[in-house]
Design a protein around this motif. Structure first.
Motif, PDB file in Angstrom:
ATOM      1  N   ASP A  95      24.835  52.104  25.761  1.00 52.89           N
ATOM      2  CA  ASP A  95      25.970  52.168  24.988  1.00 52.89           C
ATOM      3  C   ASP A  95      26.679  50.639  24.586  1.00 52.89           C
ATOM      4  N   GLY A  96      26.050  49.787  24.751  1.00 57.49           N
ATOM      5  CA  GLY A  96      26.201  48.415  24.191  1.00 57.49           C
ATOM      6  C   GLY A  96      27.365  47.910  24.830  1.00 57.49           C
ATOM      7  N   ILE A  97      27.920  48.355  25.854  1.00 59.72           N
ATOM      8  CA  ILE A  97      28.933  47.716  26.618  1.00 59.72           C
ATOM      9  C   ILE A  97      28.637  46.361  27.154  1.00 59.72           C
ATOM     10  N   GLY A  98      29.986  45.359  26.693  1.00 62.15           N
ATOM     11  CA  GLY A  98      29.749  44.074  27.048  1.00 62.15           C
ATOM     12  C   GLY A  98      30.594  43.664  28.038  1.00 62.15           C
ATOM     13  N   ASN A  99      31.825  44.261  28.263  1.00 60.49           N
ATOM     14  CA  ASN A  99      32.653  43.628  29.131  1.00 60.49           C
ATOM     15  C   ASN A  99      33.805  44.749  29.640  1.00 60.49           C
ATOM     16  N   ILE A 100      34.091  44.749  30.761  1.00 60.71           N
ATOM     17  CA  ILE A 100      34.929  45.812  31.514  1.00 60.71           C
ATOM     18  C   ILE A 100      35.784  45.350  32.182  1.00 60.71           C
ATOM     19  N   TYR A 101      37.315  45.391  32.046  1.00 66.19           N
ATOM     20  CA  TYR A 101      38.131  44.616  32.760  1.00 66.19           C
ATOM     21  C   TYR A 101      39.327  45.520  32.717  1.00 66.19           C
ATOM     22  N   THR A 102      40.470  45.204  33.753  1.00 62.36           N
ATOM     23  CA  THR A 102      41.579  46.107  34.053  1.00 62.36           C
ATOM     24  C   THR A 102      42.810  45.080  33.590  1.00 62.36           C
ATOM     25  N   ASP A 103      43.911  45.743  33.151  1.00 60.96           N
ATOM     26  CA  ASP A 103      45.099  44.969  32.736  1.00 60.96           C
ATOM     27  C   ASP A 103      45.777  44.725  33.863  1.00 60.96           C
ATOM     28  N   GLU A 104      45.818  45.411  34.808  1.00 65.87           N
ATOM     29  CA  GLU A 104      46.549  45.222  36.155  1.00 65.87           C
ATOM     30  C   GLU A 104      45.894  44.325  36.953  1.00 65.87           C
ATOM     31  N   GLU A 105      46.752  43.535  37.881  1.00 64.70           N
ATOM     32  CA  GLU A 105      46.137  42.537  38.885  1.00 64.70           C
ATOM     33  C   GLU A 105      46.042  43.345  40.258  1.00 64.70           C
ATOM     34  N   ILE A 106      44.638  43.248  40.624  1.00 69.43           N
ATOM     35  CA  ILE A 106      44.012  43.934  41.593  1.00 69.43           C
ATOM     36  C   ILE A 106      44.015  43.103  42.991  1.00 69.43           C
ATOM     37  N   ALA A 107      44.522  43.146  44.207  1.00 66.49           N
ATOM     38  CA  ALA A 107      44.312  42.305  45.320  1.00 66.49           C
ATOM     39  C   ALA A 107      44.160  43.225  46.505  1.00 66.49           C
ATOM     40  N   LEU A 108      43.442  42.727  47.553  1.00 64.91           N
ATOM     41  CA  LEU A 108      43.188  43.103  48.710  1.00 64.91           C
ATOM     42  C   LEU A 108      43.606  42.270  49.885  1.00 64.91           C
ATOM     43  N   VAL A 109      44.353  43.103  50.973  1.00 66.88           N
ATOM     44  CA  VAL A 109      44.919  42.202  51.942  1.00 66.88           C
ATOM     45  C   VAL A 109      44.635  42.942  53.270  1.00 66.88           C
ATOM     46  N   SER A 110      44.076  42.259  54.202  1.00 65.43           N
ATOM     47  CA  SER A 110      43.702  42.779  55.524  1.00 65.43           C
ATOM     48  C   SER A 110      45.177  43.264  56.175  1.00 65.43           C
ATOM     49  N   VAL A 111      45.024  44.518  56.840  1.00 69.75           N
ATOM     50  CA  VAL A 111      45.890  45.044  57.914  1.00 69.75           C
ATOM     51  C   VAL A 111      45.626  45.851  58.667  1.00 69.75           C
ATOM     52  N   GLU A 112      46.388  46.189  59.612  1.00 72.97           N
ATOM     53  CA  GLU A 112      45.867  47.079  60.973  1.00 72.97           C
ATOM     54  C   GLU A 112      46.742  48.409  60.588  1.00 72.97           C
ATOM     55  N   VAL A 113      46.064  49.332  60.358  1.00 79.31           N
ATOM     56  CA  VAL A 113      46.757  50.627  59.748  1.00 79.31           C
ATOM     57  C   VAL A 113      46.282  51.943  60.525  1.00 79.31           C
ATOM     58  N   ASP A 114      47.011  52.914  60.430  1.00 83.39           N
ATOM     59  CA  ASP A 114      46.595  54.347  60.990  1.00 83.39           C
ATOM     60  C   ASP A 114      45.492  54.695  60.439  1.00 83.39           C
ATOM     61  N   CYS A 115      44.579  55.289  61.154  1.00 89.21           N
ATOM     62  CA  CYS A 115      43.279  55.799  60.691  1.00 89.21           C
ATOM     63  C   CYS A 115      43.423  56.771  59.698  1.00 89.21           C
ATOM     64  N   ASN A 116      44.381  57.705  60.086  1.00 91.50           N
ATOM     65  CA  ASN A 116      44.463  58.729  58.892  1.00 91.50           C
ATOM     66  C   ASN A 116      44.780  58.376  57.491  1.00 91.50           C
ATOM     67  N   LYS A 117      45.378  57.257  57.219  1.00 87.45           N
ATOM     68  CA  LYS A 117      45.710  56.535  56.056  1.00 87.45           C
ATOM     69  C   LYS A 117      44.751  56.105  55.308  1.00 87.45           C
ATOM     70  N   VAL A 118      43.444  55.893  56.067  1.00 90.89           N
ATOM     71  CA  VAL A 118      42.431  55.090  55.153  1.00 90.89           C
ATOM     72  C   VAL A 118      41.904  56.051  54.253  1.00 90.89           C
ATOM     73  N   LEU A 119      41.301  55.864  52.988  1.00 92.25           N
ATOM     74  CA  LEU A 119      40.809  56.860  52.260  1.00 92.25           C
ATOM     75  C   LEU A 119      39.320  56.479  51.921  1.00 92.25           C
ATOM     76  N   THR A 120      38.427  57.628  51.679  1.00 94.39           N
ATOM     77  CA  THR A 120      36.970  57.403  51.520  1.00 94.39           C
ATOM     78  C   THR A 120      37.003  56.772  49.868  1.00 94.39           C
ATOM     79  N   ILE A 121      35.812  56.354  49.799  1.00 94.29           N
ATOM     80  CA  ILE A 121      35.487  55.624  48.382  1.00 94.29           C
ATOM     81  C   ILE A 121      35.933  56.731  47.146  1.00 94.29           C
ATOM     82  N   GLU A 122      35.209  57.899  47.574  1.00 93.99           N
ATOM     83  CA  GLU A 122      35.781  59.021  46.574  1.00 93.99           C
ATOM     84  C   GLU A 122      37.169  59.259  46.261  1.00 93.99           C
ATOM     85  N   GLU A 123      37.835  59.235  47.520  1.00 98.29           N
ATOM     86  CA  GLU A 123      39.156  59.569  47.482  1.00 98.29           C
ATOM     87  C   GLU A 123      39.868  58.210  46.735  1.00 98.29           C
TER      88      GLU A 123
END
Length: 439
Positions: free
Chosen positions: A179-207
């Motif tokens: 489709d001739g796509i050259g660039n894909i980006y988001t307006d929002e700032e996305i960051a990841l932080v390591s935490v210890e969390v209840d396993c039931n709150k963890v999502l799968t990739i699909e979720e």
């Protein structure tokens, strides 16, 4: 540490809480000290009882499992108590390892206490495992996904989070497609932080992908993205390239006449546009470049320049100029009582339309002494027409006008005794009698 949200997501490190694994699920140091003290006391009691002919066996003790200090269940031996804890951990570890690839541990404090068996109801290992599953929180080292500084959900790992974000972005445009796509980006700032969390709150990739697209762990009827995905793509289209017109003057053809010598043919060009979309909606399109595939062929037109100058001598015209307005002829060309008259006067009410007597280019629109508001049109071949004493005009210098096109209205500006149009024809700068050239 925030990331460059237009590029790859990077993990932001934080101080992790101490991990509580199976090695911490057994006896705490303080509890072990208590048990050691209890054993010492029991030995003493046994020694004393033995002296009196009575002996209390150590096997007569019971073992209670506590969660955060609250009794959960009692087993007949320490080995069974530890077996129940280990079995629960193993089951949960297998469950979350298979689904998320996480290493889990108890989030609550689980201890084993040694108690006297009086009035105790014993549980089996499997019963205790079931109780632990229902009453003990399982935690794991995971990743919190922050969007513009707000925690949205948790993922098992940085890799899983990156995959979820990429799948959400690719929903609106896959750079691996054609489709001739050259660039894909988001307006929002996305960051990841390591935490210890209840396993039931963890999502799968699909979720997690569904959360980004629908703000729900499961797909909904309407897309409601919590991120804004920008997709830049190139699109190509083939469009006609219009031909031009080449005009060749012919002095043997009357002025105003035209003859097509050869037809024009449109060319073909390929245009490349850069289209920007936000969540699938086109917001802009800019032409990047164009390539001519087939050159256009200009139309060739022969244009007459010959001016017919003729007069019957009786004031009747036999020329090529059209009448510029309607009305009554009140003054002719030539000598009159007030002196030389360089044109003709056609009287009519103020506001009566004035028309171009022939096609040409406007060269003058302004006031001139005596003439008042005036328009001059150059017809080529040395021929000009003057329109004077006007009230208003609707052309500008440089306008190309056609024969009989409205250009102004009759007025009383300049030197005049009443509303009329003063009309002149000039050939090579010299005024000639308009009546000799009016059709």
């Amino acid at each position: 540490m925030p990331i460059d949200y237009k590029n790859d997501i990077q993990e932001a490190q934080v101080i992790k809480p101490p991990k509580r694994g199976p090695e911490h699920a057994g006896l705490s140091r303080k509890m072990k000290q208590r048990i050691i003290s209890l054993v010492a006391v029991l030995l003493c009691i046994g020694f004393v009882a033995g002296a009196g002919g009575q002996y209390v066996s150590a096997n007569s003790m019971a073992y209670v499992i506590k969660v955060n200090g609250e009794e959960l269940a009692t087993l007949v031996s320490e080995e069974e108590a530890q077996q129940a804890i280990d079995k629960c951990l193993a089951q949960r570890a297998e469950q979350y390892q298979d689904r998320y690839g996480m290493e889990v541990s108890f989030g609550d404090e689980v201890t084993i206490d040694r108690v006297l068996p009086g009035g105790v109801i014993y549980s089996s290992v499997d019963q205790v495992v079931a109780l632990l599953n229902d009453n003990v929180e399982m935690v794991a080292e995971a990743v919190a996904v922050y969007i513009d500084g707000k925690t949205r959900f948790y993922m098992a790992s940085q890799v899983a989070a990156q995959e979820a974000v990429q799948q959400a972005k690719y929903y609106f445009g896959n750079p691996n497609s054609e489709d001739g796509i050259g660039n894909i980006y988001t307006d929002e700032e996305i960051a990841l932080v390591s935490v210890e969390v209840d396993c039931n709150k963890v999502l799968t990739i699909e979720e997690a992908k569904n959360m980004l697209l629908y703000n729900s762990k499961t797909p909904l009827a309407e897309i409601d993205p919590i991120i804004t995905v920008n997709v830049e793509r190139e699109s190509k289209e083939t469009i006609p390239l219009p031909y031009g017109t080449e005009k060749i003057e012919d002095s043997e053809m009357l002025r105003g006449k035209e003859e097509v010598v050869s037809e024009g043919i449109d060319g073909v060009q390929e245009v490349t546009n850069v289209v920007t979309e936000k969540n699938g909606v086109v917001t802009s399109s800019t032409q990047k470049d164009s390539v001519v595939i087939v050159e256009p062929v200009d139309e060739v037109v022969k244009v007459g320049t010959m001016i017919q100058i003729a007069s019957r001598g009786d004031g009747g015209g036999s020329g090529f100029i059209g009448w510029p307005t309607s009305g009554t002829l009140t003054s002719r060309f030539g000598v009159r009582a007030r002196g030389w008259h360089s044109g003709i006067d056609i009287a009519n009410a103020i506001g009566t339309s004035v028309f171009a007597a022939e096609a040409g280019t406007v060269t003058f629109v302004d006031y001139m002494s005596g003439y008042g508001l005036m328009v001059i049109i150059d017809h080529g071949g040395g021929v000009e027409t003057y329109y004077a004493h006007l009230s208003v005009t609707n052309v500008e210098v440089g306008d190309v006008v056609e024969r009989s096109q409205g250009i102004a209205a009759i007025g009383m500006t300049g030197t005049t005794t009443g509303p009329h149009l003063h009309f002149e024809i000039r050939f090579e700068g010299l005024a000639v009698d308009p009546l000799s050239y009016l059709e």
